[in-house]
Write a protein that holds these residues in place. Structure first.
Motif, PDB file in Angstrom:
ATOM      1  N   GLN A 173      12.986   0.666   3.713  1.00  0.00           N
ATOM      2  CA  GLN A 173      12.191  -0.361   4.373  1.00  0.00           C
ATOM      3  C   GLN A 173      12.416  -0.294   5.875  1.00  0.00           C
ATOM      4  O   GLN A 173      13.542  -0.176   6.347  1.00  0.00           O
ATOM      5  CB  GLN A 173      12.588  -1.733   3.832  1.00  0.00           C
ATOM      6  N   TRP A 174      11.319  -0.351   6.624  1.00  0.00           N
ATOM      7  CA  TRP A 174      11.420  -0.258   8.073  1.00  0.00           C
ATOM      8  C   TRP A 174      12.206  -1.429   8.636  1.00  0.00           C
ATOM      9  O   TRP A 174      12.067  -2.558   8.156  1.00  0.00           O
ATOM     10  CB  TRP A 174      10.021  -0.204   8.702  1.00  0.00           C
ATOM     11  N   PRO A 175      13.035  -1.174   9.636  1.00  0.00           N
ATOM     12  CA  PRO A 175      13.852  -2.264  10.201  1.00  0.00           C
ATOM     13  C   PRO A 175      12.975  -3.290  10.908  1.00  0.00           C
ATOM     14  O   PRO A 175      11.922  -2.960  11.449  1.00  0.00           O
ATOM     15  CB  PRO A 175      14.767  -1.539  11.184  1.00  0.00           C
ATOM     16  N   GLN A 176      13.419  -4.517  10.884  1.00  0.00           N
ATOM     17  CA  GLN A 176      12.696  -5.586  11.566  1.00  0.00           C
ATOM     18  C   GLN A 176      13.023  -5.537  13.054  1.00  0.00           C
ATOM     19  O   GLN A 176      14.189  -5.459  13.438  1.00  0.00           O
ATOM     20  CB  GLN A 176      13.059  -6.936  10.948  1.00  0.00           C
ATOM     21  N   PRO A 177      12.024  -5.561  13.939  1.00  0.00           N
ATOM     22  CA  PRO A 177      12.274  -5.414  15.376  1.00  0.00           C
ATOM     23  C   PRO A 177      12.863  -6.650  16.031  1.00  0.00           C
ATOM     24  O   PRO A 177      13.454  -6.558  17.097  1.00  0.00           O
ATOM     25  CB  PRO A 177      10.879  -5.099  15.938  1.00  0.00           C
ATOM     26  N   GLY A 178      12.701  -7.807  15.428  1.00  0.00           N
ATOM     27  CA  GLY A 178      13.223  -9.043  16.005  1.00  0.00           C
ATOM     28  C   GLY A 178      13.991  -9.835  14.978  1.00  0.00           C
ATOM     29  O   GLY A 178      14.517  -9.287  14.010  1.00  0.00           O
ATOM     30  N   TRP A 179      14.062 -11.142  15.168  1.00  0.00           N
ATOM     31  CA  TRP A 179      14.867 -11.977  14.272  1.00  0.00           C
ATOM     32  C   TRP A 179      14.099 -12.436  13.047  1.00  0.00           C
ATOM     33  O   TRP A 179      14.688 -12.907  12.079  1.00  0.00           O
ATOM     34  CB  TRP A 179      15.416 -13.178  15.029  1.00  0.00           C
ATOM     35  N   ARG A 180      12.754 -12.284  13.066  1.00  0.00           N
ATOM     36  CA  ARG A 180      11.968 -12.691  11.901  1.00  0.00           C
ATOM     37  C   ARG A 180      12.081 -11.647  10.790  1.00  0.00           C
ATOM     38  O   ARG A 180      12.109 -10.449  11.055  1.00  0.00           O
ATOM     39  CB  ARG A 180      10.502 -12.900  12.283  1.00  0.00           C
ATOM     40  N   GLN A 181      12.099 -12.107   9.557  1.00  0.00           N
ATOM     41  CA  GLN A 181      12.242 -11.216   8.418  1.00  0.00           C
ATOM     42  C   GLN A 181      10.939 -10.477   8.122  1.00  0.00           C
ATOM     43  O   GLN A 181       9.845 -10.965   8.431  1.00  0.00           O
ATOM     44  CB  GLN A 181      12.660 -12.002   7.174  1.00  0.00           C
ATOM     45  N   LEU A 182      11.067  -9.279   7.515  1.00  0.00           N
ATOM     46  CA  LEU A 182       9.893  -8.592   6.982  1.00  0.00           C
ATOM     47  C   LEU A 182       9.358  -9.392   5.799  1.00  0.00           C
ATOM     48  O   LEU A 182      10.126  -9.961   5.012  1.00  0.00           O
ATOM     49  CB  LEU A 182      10.261  -7.187   6.508  1.00  0.00           C
ATOM     50  N   ASP A 183       8.043  -9.410   5.655  1.00  0.00           N
ATOM     51  CA  ASP A 183       7.458 -10.050   4.482  1.00  0.00           C
ATOM     52  C   ASP A 183       7.844  -9.271   3.234  1.00  0.00           C
ATOM     53  O   ASP A 183       7.913  -8.026   3.266  1.00  0.00           O
ATOM     54  CB  ASP A 183       5.941 -10.106   4.608  1.00  0.00           C
ATOM     55  N   PRO A 184       8.082  -9.959   2.120  1.00  0.00           N
ATOM     56  CA  PRO A 184       8.459  -9.254   0.881  1.00  0.00           C
ATOM     57  C   PRO A 184       7.430  -8.207   0.481  1.00  0.00           C
ATOM     58  O   PRO A 184       6.218  -8.423   0.585  1.00  0.00           O
ATOM     59  CB  PRO A 184       8.521 -10.388  -0.152  1.00  0.00           C
ATOM     60  N   GLY A 185       7.935  -7.050   0.046  1.00  0.00           N
ATOM     61  CA  GLY A 185       7.049  -5.976  -0.420  1.00  0.00           C
ATOM     62  C   GLY A 185       6.361  -5.202   0.679  1.00  0.00           C
ATOM     63  O   GLY A 185       5.425  -4.435   0.417  1.00  0.00           O
ATOM     64  N   THR A 186       6.813  -5.356   1.927  1.00  0.00           N
ATOM     65  CA  THR A 186       6.211  -4.610   3.028  1.00  0.00           C
ATOM     66  C   THR A 186       7.264  -3.743   3.695  1.00  0.00           C
ATOM     67  O   THR A 186       8.460  -3.903   3.493  1.00  0.00           O
ATOM     68  CB  THR A 186       5.606  -5.555   4.083  1.00  0.00           C
ATOM     69  N   GLY A 187       6.793  -2.808   4.505  1.00  0.00           N
ATOM     70  CA  GLY A 187       7.700  -1.962   5.277  1.00  0.00           C
ATOM     71  C   GLY A 187       8.139  -0.696   4.576  1.00  0.00           C
ATOM     72  O   GLY A 187       8.790   0.156   5.183  1.00  0.00           O
ATOM     73  N   ASP A 188       7.778  -0.561   3.294  1.00  0.00           N
ATOM     74  CA  ASP A 188       8.149   0.653   2.552  1.00  0.00           C
ATOM     75  C   ASP A 188       6.995   1.131   1.686  1.00  0.00           C
ATOM     76  O   ASP A 188       7.191   1.687   0.613  1.00  0.00           O
ATOM     77  CB  ASP A 188       9.393   0.403   1.695  1.00  0.00           C
ATOM     78  N   GLU A 189       5.761   0.913   2.187  1.00  0.00           N
ATOM     79  CA  GLU A 189       4.575   1.156   1.370  1.00  0.00           C
ATOM     80  C   GLU A 189       3.905   2.496   1.631  1.00  0.00           C
ATOM     81  O   GLU A 189       2.893   2.818   0.985  1.00  0.00           O
ATOM     82  CB  GLU A 189       3.560   0.039   1.609  1.00  0.00           C
TER      83      GLU A 189
END
Length: 265
Positions: A91-107
């Motif tokens: 899963q791609w790292p989050q650039p800031g303090w907000r979390q990645l949405d579930p099920g995203t970043g590794d699609e």
């Protein structure tokens, strides 16, 4: 710590000259030479100096015990797919303090195609046809130290000298020979991160009829075969890897003045 007055100047210098600092203060710090730039031209024709140190690696037989933490021995390439949830996509790292949405970043999933390797005299070349880039042709190793290597000869290397390695932070990678031939790989643990050293690397022989799956972040490069397998044509491997294809590399020759030498199966 650096003085707060010095910090802006240091940041400007680091932007211009991308060296690594070692030490706890500006007066104690020493610098490491800028990292080798793995451009398409440099990757195909690196300017390797004479007199490099040679570190011999004793090959281990690849199996799930010896490969623990690095990868897996493969008997069927279809055992490692995103659909089966056995192929790792990071899963791609989050650039800031907000979390990645579930099920995203590794699609993005995987891409696959042939990885060709061939000896030309003392020079061992690889070409990754699975990725859509012009930075997919490499000098993967040499059959002799650079000052003695020649392309005007019959390929007869019994060992390969490796001048670089890389890792993929975005996903794993699978290599499966199109013909059942033995091959070698050189791997280093993801736990070392960017502070990898030649002493962290290990060599493995993969038996004929088997392939290898490499975990995300594991240091590696290509696959290495004996010259007898590329006499008439390049040896071909199926490679499956993350579609993003992020690649982070180290030049053993440039950063450590070292070549890794391992015997070919």
């Amino acid at each position: 710590m650096f003085s707060t007055k010095l910090r802006p100047a240091i940041q400007r210098i680091q932007q211009i000259v991308p060296t690594r600092w070692i030490g706890s203060s500006a007066s104690e710090a020493t610098t490491v030479q800028p990292a080798f730039l793995f451009s398409p031209e440099n990757f195909r024709r690196p300017q390797l100096p004479e007199g490099l140190k040679v570190q011999n690696l004793i090959p281990e037989m690849a199996n799930d015990t010896t490969l623990a933490g690095l990868g897996r021995l493969v008997s069927n390439p279809e055992d490692y797919t995103v659909a089966h949830k056995t192929f790792e996509i990071t899963q791609w790292p989050q650039p800031g303090w907000r979390q990645l949405d579930p099920g995203t970043g590794d699609e993005a999933g995987t891409t696959e195609g042939d990885f060709e390797v061939q000896w030309k005299g003392d020079f061992f070349y690889g070409k990754n046809l699975a990725i859509a880039t012009n930075n997919n042709e490499y000098l993967d190793g040499l059959g002799a130290v650079p000052e003695h290597a020649s392309s005007d000869k019959v390929a007869d290397a019994s060992h390969i000298h490796l001048w670089m390695s890389d890792y993929h932070p975005d996903g794993g990678q699978l290599f499966w020979p199109r013909q059942p031939i033995p091959f070698a790989v050189c791997l280093g643990p993801a736990s070392c991160g960017d502070d990898i050293t030649p002493q962290d690397m290990r060599a493995f022989h993969v038996p004929a009829g088997k392939g290898i799956y490499i975990h995300p972040g594991t240091w590696h490069n290509g696959i290495y075969v004996a010259p007898r397998y590329t006499v008439e044509a390049p040896a071909r491997f199926l490679t499956r890897q993350g579609r993003v294809h992020a690649r982070i590399s180290v030049s053993w020759a440039s950063e450590f003045q070292t070549l890794l030498r391992l015997q070919l199966p």
